[in-house]
Scaffold this motif. Structure first.
Motif, PDB file in Angstrom:
ATOM      1  N   LYS A  79     -33.426 -52.508  50.214  1.00 40.84           N
ATOM      2  CA  LYS A  79     -34.738 -52.092  50.667  1.00 40.84           C
ATOM      3  C   LYS A  79     -35.426 -53.318  51.252  1.00 40.84           C
ATOM      4  O   LYS A  79     -35.501 -54.358  50.587  1.00 40.84           O
ATOM      5  CB  LYS A  79     -35.518 -51.548  49.460  1.00 40.84           C
ATOM      6  N   PRO A  80     -35.911 -53.232  52.483  1.00 45.49           N
ATOM      7  CA  PRO A  80     -36.531 -54.406  53.107  1.00 45.49           C
ATOM      8  C   PRO A  80     -37.740 -54.892  52.312  1.00 45.49           C
ATOM      9  O   PRO A  80     -38.477 -54.098  51.722  1.00 45.49           O
ATOM     10  CB  PRO A  80     -36.953 -53.894  54.485  1.00 45.49           C
ATOM     11  N   VAL A  81     -37.906 -56.202  52.302  1.00 49.02           N
ATOM     12  CA  VAL A  81     -39.092 -56.808  51.687  1.00 49.02           C
ATOM     13  C   VAL A  81     -40.080 -57.122  52.805  1.00 49.02           C
ATOM     14  O   VAL A  81     -39.744 -57.874  53.727  1.00 49.02           O
ATOM     15  CB  VAL A  81     -38.732 -58.092  50.923  1.00 49.02           C
ATOM     16  N   PRO A  82     -41.278 -56.565  52.760  1.00 55.06           N
ATOM     17  CA  PRO A  82     -42.241 -56.828  53.837  1.00 55.06           C
ATOM     18  C   PRO A  82     -42.553 -58.311  53.984  1.00 55.06           C
ATOM     19  O   PRO A  82     -42.691 -59.030  52.990  1.00 55.06           O
ATOM     20  CB  PRO A  82     -43.492 -56.047  53.387  1.00 55.06           C
ATOM     21  N   ARG A  83     -42.654 -58.746  55.223  1.00 51.97           N
ATOM     22  CA  ARG A  83     -42.974 -60.151  55.471  1.00 51.97           C
ATOM     23  C   ARG A  83     -44.304 -60.530  54.821  1.00 51.97           C
ATOM     24  O   ARG A  83     -44.456 -61.650  54.330  1.00 51.97           O
ATOM     25  CB  ARG A  83     -43.028 -60.400  56.982  1.00 51.97           C
ATOM     26  N   SER A  84     -45.257 -59.614  54.803  1.00 54.34           N
ATOM     27  CA  SER A  84     -46.566 -59.918  54.213  1.00 54.34           C
ATOM     28  C   SER A  84     -46.448 -60.257  52.732  1.00 54.34           C
ATOM     29  O   SER A  84     -47.147 -61.143  52.221  1.00 54.34           O
ATOM     30  CB  SER A  84     -47.526 -58.736  54.412  1.00 54.34           C
ATOM     31  N   VAL A  85     -45.532 -59.565  52.017  1.00 51.98           N
ATOM     32  CA  VAL A  85     -45.321 -59.843  50.596  1.00 51.98           C
ATOM     33  C   VAL A  85     -44.666 -61.211  50.425  1.00 51.98           C
ATOM     34  O   VAL A  85     -45.050 -62.000  49.549  1.00 51.98           O
ATOM     35  CB  VAL A  85     -44.458 -58.745  49.950  1.00 51.98           C
ATOM     36  N   LEU A  86     -43.700 -61.509  51.269  1.00 48.55           N
ATOM     37  CA  LEU A  86     -43.038 -62.815  51.206  1.00 48.55           C
ATOM     38  C   LEU A  86     -44.031 -63.945  51.473  1.00 48.55           C
ATOM     39  O   LEU A  86     -43.983 -64.993  50.826  1.00 48.55           O
ATOM     40  CB  LEU A  86     -41.893 -62.875  52.223  1.00 48.55           C
ATOM     41  N   GLU A  87     -44.937 -63.730  52.409  1.00 49.89           N
ATOM     42  CA  GLU A  87     -45.939 -64.753  52.697  1.00 49.89           C
ATOM     43  C   GLU A  87     -46.865 -64.969  51.506  1.00 49.89           C
ATOM     44  O   GLU A  87     -47.247 -66.103  51.205  1.00 49.89           O
ATOM     45  CB  GLU A  87     -46.724 -64.372  53.950  1.00 49.89           C
ATOM     46  N   GLU A  88     -47.217 -63.897  50.808  1.00 48.98           N
ATOM     47  CA  GLU A  88     -48.031 -64.021  49.593  1.00 48.98           C
ATOM     48  C   GLU A  88     -47.296 -64.860  48.547  1.00 48.98           C
ATOM     49  O   GLU A  88     -47.879 -65.749  47.915  1.00 48.98           O
ATOM     50  CB  GLU A  88     -48.314 -62.641  48.994  1.00 48.98           C
ATOM     51  N   VAL A  89     -46.022 -64.533  48.344  1.00 45.72           N
ATOM     52  CA  VAL A  89     -45.215 -65.234  47.348  1.00 45.72           C
ATOM     53  C   VAL A  89     -45.117 -66.717  47.690  1.00 45.72           C
ATOM     54  O   VAL A  89     -45.292 -67.592  46.823  1.00 45.72           O
ATOM     55  CB  VAL A  89     -43.810 -64.591  47.265  1.00 45.72           C
ATOM     56  N   ILE A  90     -44.861 -67.015  48.945  1.00 40.02           N
ATOM     57  CA  ILE A  90     -44.710 -68.409  49.355  1.00 40.02           C
ATOM     58  C   ILE A  90     -46.030 -69.167  49.235  1.00 40.02           C
ATOM     59  O   ILE A  90     -46.061 -70.334  48.802  1.00 40.02           O
ATOM     60  CB  ILE A  90     -44.153 -68.475  50.791  1.00 40.02           C
ATOM     61  N   GLU A  91     -47.119 -68.507  49.578  1.00 40.50           N
ATOM     62  CA  GLU A  91     -48.428 -69.166  49.457  1.00 40.50           C
ATOM     63  C   GLU A  91     -48.706 -69.557  48.003  1.00 40.50           C
ATOM     64  O   GLU A  91     -49.221 -70.644  47.728  1.00 40.50           O
ATOM     65  CB  GLU A  91     -49.522 -68.251  49.982  1.00 40.50           C
ATOM     66  N   LEU A  92     -48.357 -68.670  47.066  1.00 41.30           N
ATOM     67  CA  LEU A  92     -48.535 -68.999  45.660  1.00 41.30           C
ATOM     68  C   LEU A  92     -47.594 -70.131  45.238  1.00 41.30           C
ATOM     69  O   LEU A  92     -47.994 -71.051  44.523  1.00 41.30           O
ATOM     70  CB  LEU A  92     -48.267 -67.759  44.799  1.00 41.30           C
ATOM     71  N   GLN A 106     -36.375 -84.066  45.263  1.00 39.54           N
ATOM     72  CA  GLN A 106     -35.592 -82.989  44.656  1.00 39.54           C
ATOM     73  C   GLN A 106     -36.336 -82.399  43.449  1.00 39.54           C
ATOM     74  O   GLN A 106     -36.321 -81.190  43.235  1.00 39.54           O
ATOM     75  CB  GLN A 106     -34.223 -83.510  44.216  1.00 39.54           C
ATOM     76  N   PHE A 107     -36.968 -83.282  42.686  1.00 36.73           N
ATOM     77  CA  PHE A 107     -37.781 -82.832  41.552  1.00 36.73           C
ATOM     78  C   PHE A 107     -38.908 -81.920  42.043  1.00 36.73           C
ATOM     79  O   PHE A 107     -39.174 -80.861  41.466  1.00 36.73           O
ATOM     80  CB  PHE A 107     -38.355 -84.061  40.840  1.00 36.73           C
ATOM     81  N   ASP A 108     -39.563 -82.335  43.117  1.00 41.28           N
ATOM     82  CA  ASP A 108     -40.649 -81.528  43.691  1.00 41.28           C
ATOM     83  C   ASP A 108     -40.150 -80.160  44.152  1.00 41.28           C
ATOM     84  O   ASP A 108     -40.820 -79.138  43.972  1.00 41.28           O
ATOM     85  CB  ASP A 108     -41.291 -82.274  44.871  1.00 41.28           C
ATOM     86  N   CYS A 109     -38.956 -80.139  44.754  1.00 41.35           N
ATOM     87  CA  CYS A 109     -38.388 -78.861  45.197  1.00 41.35           C
ATOM     88  C   CYS A 109     -38.111 -77.944  44.005  1.00 41.35           C
ATOM     89  O   CYS A 109     -38.269 -76.722  44.102  1.00 41.35           O
ATOM     90  CB  CYS A 109     -37.103 -79.097  45.986  1.00 41.35           C
ATOM     91  N   GLY A 110     -37.721 -78.542  42.883  1.00 38.78           N
ATOM     92  CA  GLY A 110     -37.513 -77.740  41.677  1.00 38.78           C
ATOM     93  C   GLY A 110     -38.805 -77.079  41.216  1.00 38.78           C
ATOM     94  O   GLY A 110     -38.806 -75.918  40.799  1.00 38.78           O
ATOM     95  N   ALA A 111     -39.911 -77.830  41.310  1.00 40.12           N
ATOM     96  CA  ALA A 111     -41.211 -77.265  40.936  1.00 40.12           C
ATOM     97  C   ALA A 111     -41.573 -76.108  41.866  1.00 40.12           C
ATOM     98  O   ALA A 111     -42.084 -75.070  41.434  1.00 40.12           O
ATOM     99  CB  ALA A 111     -42.286 -78.348  40.988  1.00 40.12           C
ATOM    100  N   LEU A 112     -41.281 -76.280  43.143  1.00 42.89           N
ATOM    101  CA  LEU A 112     -41.553 -75.220  44.116  1.00 42.89           C
ATOM    102  C   LEU A 112     -40.731 -73.973  43.808  1.00 42.89           C
ATOM    103  O   LEU A 112     -41.247 -72.852  43.844  1.00 42.89           O
ATOM    104  CB  LEU A 112     -41.239 -75.709  45.523  1.00 42.89           C
TER     105      LEU A 112
END
Length: 233
Positions: A19-32, A143-149
């Motif tokens: 099932k496609p994931v809406p881009r708007s939802v992905l943008e919300e997730v990434i912003e958080l 790399q540590f920072d990427c883990g936090a992300l």
């Protein structure tokens, strides 16, 4: 969802609804997720969000190379060899997953199929490839920072009804990923996160990995209510 509900409810998801994931939802997730802390606010990360044909090409070539015996070509350092208690915990989660999936110890075909699922990024509709700036490669902090992300990413996704699994098999052949994702040469490919709506019928998705208790993980020093002090030791 409350923070505790997200953290305690989240689990790794290894099968997804197509099932496609809406881009708007992905943008919300990434912003958080990008509220994650980083060293001196350097924010060294980049996220390459893949779906559709580019992701399918990565899956196909990654799997083809694996089956053809092509040595891995990851850009990030591997895990080395787990021994002792680390190996025990690695085996423990594998036993949980294989039991849920009905994969016997001597069933080579099912075990091979399980491995291939990882190289296909568990057929997730979305893959987020995490990279960081190559100029920071000599240190360990980026790399540590990427883990936090990534921690922020999987938790934010869960709060929006999405499941994830952090997956190194999906980037096992970094040149394939770099080509089809259009990743610039000045970025290092660190890890990928498979993401989508969980398939609740898939047995392994119900598996909850065990965690060490606080008293085994944390050492408290200098606290007035130290039980050793109260006992006069």
């Amino acid at each position: 969802m409350k923070y505790e509900e997200v953290v305690l409810g989240r689990r790794s998801i290894r099968a997804f609804q197509q099932k496609p994931v809406p881009r708007s939802v992905l943008e919300e997730v990434i912003e958080l997720a990008t509220r994650a802390p980083s060293s001196m606010n350097t924010q060294p990360w980049h996220l390459h969000v893949l779906s559709g044909e580019p992701l399918d090409r990565i899956r196909a070539e990654n799997t083809e190379r694996m089956l053809g015996g092509v040595p891995p070509s990851k850009e990030s350092r591997g895990i080395g060899t787990y021994e002792g208690e680390h190996r025990d915990r690695q085996v423990e989660i594998a036993v949980q997953l294989f039991k849920a999936m009905g994969i016997a110890r001597d069933d080579k075909n099912k075990r091979q199929d399980w491995i291939l699922r990882g190289f296909r990024q568990f057929d997730a509709p979305v893959s987020i490839v995490v990279t960081y700036d190559r100029v920071l490669q000599e240190g360990d902090i980026a790399q540590f920072d990427c883990g936090a992300l990534v921690n922020g990413l999987v938790n934010a996704a869960w709060s929006r009804g999405l499941g994830c699994v952090v997956n190194s098999q999906g980037i096992m052949h970094s040149p394939v990923v770099r080509e089809h994702a259009g990743i610039p040469e000045d970025q290092v490919i660190m890890i990928c996160v498979a993401m989508g709506y969980p398939d609740e019928e898939f047995p392994a998705n119900a598996v909850v990995s065990k965690r060490r208790p606080v008293n085994e993980v944390a050492t408290f020093v200098g606290f007035a209510d130290d039980p050793l002090k109260e006992a006069g030791q």
